[in-house]
Design an enzyme around this catalytic site. Structure first.
Site, PDB file in Angstrom:
ATOM      1  N   TYR A 125       0.819  -1.219   0.000  1.00 14.01           N
ATOM      2  CA  TYR A 125       0.000   0.000   0.000  1.00 14.01           C
ATOM      3  C   TYR A 125       0.853   1.269   0.000  1.00 14.01           C
ATOM      4  O   TYR A 125       0.324   2.361   0.158  1.00 14.01           O
ATOM      5  CB  TYR A 125      -0.909   0.041   1.234  1.00 14.01           C
ATOM      6  CG  TYR A 125      -2.143  -0.817   1.145  1.00 14.01           C
ATOM      7  CD1 TYR A 125      -2.135  -2.014   0.444  1.00 14.01           C
ATOM      8  CD2 TYR A 125      -3.318  -0.442   1.783  1.00 14.01           C
ATOM      9  CE1 TYR A 125      -3.260  -2.808   0.382  1.00 14.01           C
ATOM     10  CE2 TYR A 125      -4.447  -1.235   1.725  1.00 14.01           C
ATOM     11  CZ  TYR A 125      -4.410  -2.417   1.025  1.00 14.01           C
ATOM     12  OH  TYR A 125      -5.526  -3.201   0.971  1.00 14.01           O
ATOM     13  N   LYS A 192       2.856 -13.851   5.472  1.00 11.85           N
ATOM     14  CA  LYS A 192       2.949 -14.903   4.458  1.00 11.85           C
ATOM     15  C   LYS A 192       4.446 -15.124   4.204  1.00 11.85           C
ATOM     16  O   LYS A 192       4.937 -15.009   3.067  1.00 11.85           O
ATOM     17  CB  LYS A 192       2.194 -14.436   3.193  1.00 11.85           C
ATOM     18  CG  LYS A 192       2.025 -15.487   2.134  1.00 11.85           C
ATOM     19  CD  LYS A 192       0.847 -16.415   2.379  1.00 11.85           C
ATOM     20  CE  LYS A 192       0.810 -17.483   1.310  1.00 11.85           C
ATOM     21  NZ  LYS A 192      -0.153 -18.556   1.598  1.00 11.85           N
ATOM     22  N   ASP A 225      -3.531 -16.913   5.316  1.00 11.08           N
ATOM     23  CA  ASP A 225      -4.679 -17.691   4.820  1.00 11.08           C
ATOM     24  C   ASP A 225      -5.223 -18.599   5.925  1.00 11.08           C
ATOM     25  O   ASP A 225      -6.431 -18.688   6.154  1.00 11.08           O
ATOM     26  CB  ASP A 225      -4.342 -18.478   3.545  1.00 11.08           C
ATOM     27  CG  ASP A 225      -2.909 -18.973   3.493  1.00 11.08           C
ATOM     28  OD1 ASP A 225      -2.158 -18.725   4.448  1.00 11.08           O
ATOM     29  OD2 ASP A 225      -2.533 -19.621   2.506  1.00 11.08           O
ATOM     30  N   ASP A 249      -6.044  -4.904   6.284  1.00 12.89           N
ATOM     31  CA  ASP A 249      -7.194  -4.326   5.580  1.00 12.89           C
ATOM     32  C   ASP A 249      -8.246  -5.408   5.331  1.00 12.89           C
ATOM     33  O   ASP A 249      -9.434  -5.241   5.623  1.00 12.89           O
ATOM     34  CB  ASP A 249      -6.700  -3.736   4.248  1.00 12.89           C
ATOM     35  CG  ASP A 249      -7.746  -2.875   3.584  1.00 12.89           C
ATOM     36  OD1 ASP A 249      -8.764  -2.556   4.235  1.00 12.89           O
ATOM     37  OD2 ASP A 249      -7.557  -2.512   2.411  1.00 12.89           O
TER      38      ASP A 249
END
Ligand code: NAD
Length: 363
Positions: A125, A192, A225, A249
């Site tokens: 971002y 991740k 995930d 987010d």
């Protein structure tokens, strides 16, 4: 009793009416405020020629605390989001979003009580992007292909994902401090790192080091995930989720959905130059001026503000009063009803009346 100087930015769309409701219930707690009101967005452009006037920024820098309504970002107007600009100007690096199931709300489950701490300044971002087909994109593709010895398709666009040691350190430290101040037991770092070793992997390595310095709070990590699945299956095992920007987010919206929508999702942007408290939702322009939308998200942001100001008894009283109004289910807006067209739903201002009455009854 100490008075608190707070910058108030009513915003636009439904902002002024929900902020009016929030100010009313905050004042009904007995805490005394000196509100310094400033316009932003389209309204400010007319007067100052900019959507984010310097006097507003100066006011927040001085008071260190602001309560803010949503601000519309007109599509195609050319001005960038005032909300993003405000976060950057004041270096509001931590976005705190509690996810709590109040009895009587349209919760997916009743045992939800976790807090998302989202890094707000870097990651994908950061706004460093190269348009497909541009000379810069082509140049970068050539450079990266040489350096990484991997082929990037020439018709690609590129977004850069910077994650720094300093940025990671301060958000994880913030998460531990927040846990301690709010009597939370555990921080979970969300990442991740198995795929993105030099960004998410760096974040995780820093988080582990920071955790060693904070042995009084439990620490663990989850791959993003898996985190999403865990939140749906076993949310009560989680407490503070410390997330990189993008994951924070997405998980915030997952959380808002789990507690019945945006009408009950508060937020706080906290940084080195101040703290800005605001609902997660936007300006809902189609409902502006209709006395219709739920003011509870901004009221609950006010609860976070009271805690930040050290007004813990008032924060508990206000949160309790809001929870009672939700539990009784009589003086609530359309979004908290089973059917959205329920004729018994009340307006924004009547919700404030009910919360004030509840505060007085509990006093
Ligand atoms: P939105 O959150 O304003 O509205 C989406 C829908 O959610 C609404 O139509 C309404 O059905 C529902 N909703 C939102 N708030 C509600 C409430 N308090 N009570 C009941 N229902 C509610 O999202 P959007 O339509 O995507 O954005 C509108 C504008 O707000 C855009 O210009 C956007 O840029 C801006 N925005 C501002 C902020 C901010 O100021 N922090 C945040 C998000 C969006």
């Amino acid at each position: 009793m100490a008075r608190h100087a707070v910058t108030l930015v009513p915003g636009d769309g439904v902002g002024p009416e929900i902020c009016e409701a929030a100010v009313r219930v905050l004042e009904a707690t007995g805490v005394q405020f000196d509100w310094d009101v400033h316009q932003a967005g389209v309204a400010a452009i007319k007067e100052f020629g900019t959507p984010l006037p310097e006097p507003l920024l100066a006011s927040i820098r001085k008071n260190k605390v602001a309560l803010k309504g949503p601000i519309t970002t007109p599509v195609g107007s050319g001005f960038r989001s005032v909300n993003v600009a405000l976060r950057q100007e004041l270096d509001l690096y931590a976005l705190v979003r509690p996810v709590k199931a109040y009895k009587g709300a349209r919760n997916l489950r009743d045992d939800l009580d976790f807090v998302i701490v989202r890094e707000n300044t870097e990651d994908i971002y950061a706004g460093i992007e190269f348009e497909q087909g541009s000379a810069d994109a082509k140049h970068l593709i050539d450079e990266i292909s040489t350096l990484a010895k991997k082929k990037i398709r020439p018709d690609s666009g590129l977004s850069i994902k910077p994650v720094s040691i300093s940025g990671s350190e301060r958000i994880v430290e913030f998460a531990f401090d927040y846990a301690r101040k709010n009597k939370r037991r555990k921080v979970t770092a969300v990442h991740k790192a198995n795929i993105m070793k030099h960004t998410d992997g760096l974040f995780l390595a820093v988080a582990r080091k920071v955790a060693e310095r904070n042995p009084d709070i439990e620490f663990e990590d989850r791959i993003v995930d898996n985190m999403c699945m865990q939140l749906v299956l076993r949310p009560s095992e989680y407490d503070i989720l410390c997330c990189l920007n993008l994951y924070g987010d997405i998980i915030s919206d997952l959380g808002a959905g789990m507690i019945g929508g945006l009408g009950l999702a508060p937020g706080a942007n906290i940084g080195t130059n101040g703290a800005v408290f605001e609902a997660t939702h936007g300006s809902a322009p189609k409902y502006a001026g209709l006395n219709k939308v739920n003011p509870m998200a901004v009221m609950l942001s006010g609860v976070l503000m009271l805690r930040h100001l050290g007004e813990i008894a008032a924060a508990d009283a206000l949160e309790g009063a809001i929870a009672s109004v939700i539990a009784v289910g009589k003086s609530v807006t359309y979004d908290l009803k089973e059917k959205r067209d329920d004729p018994t739903s009340v307006g924004t201002s009547q919700v404030a009346d009910a919360v004030v009455a509840q505060l007085k009854a509990g006093a």
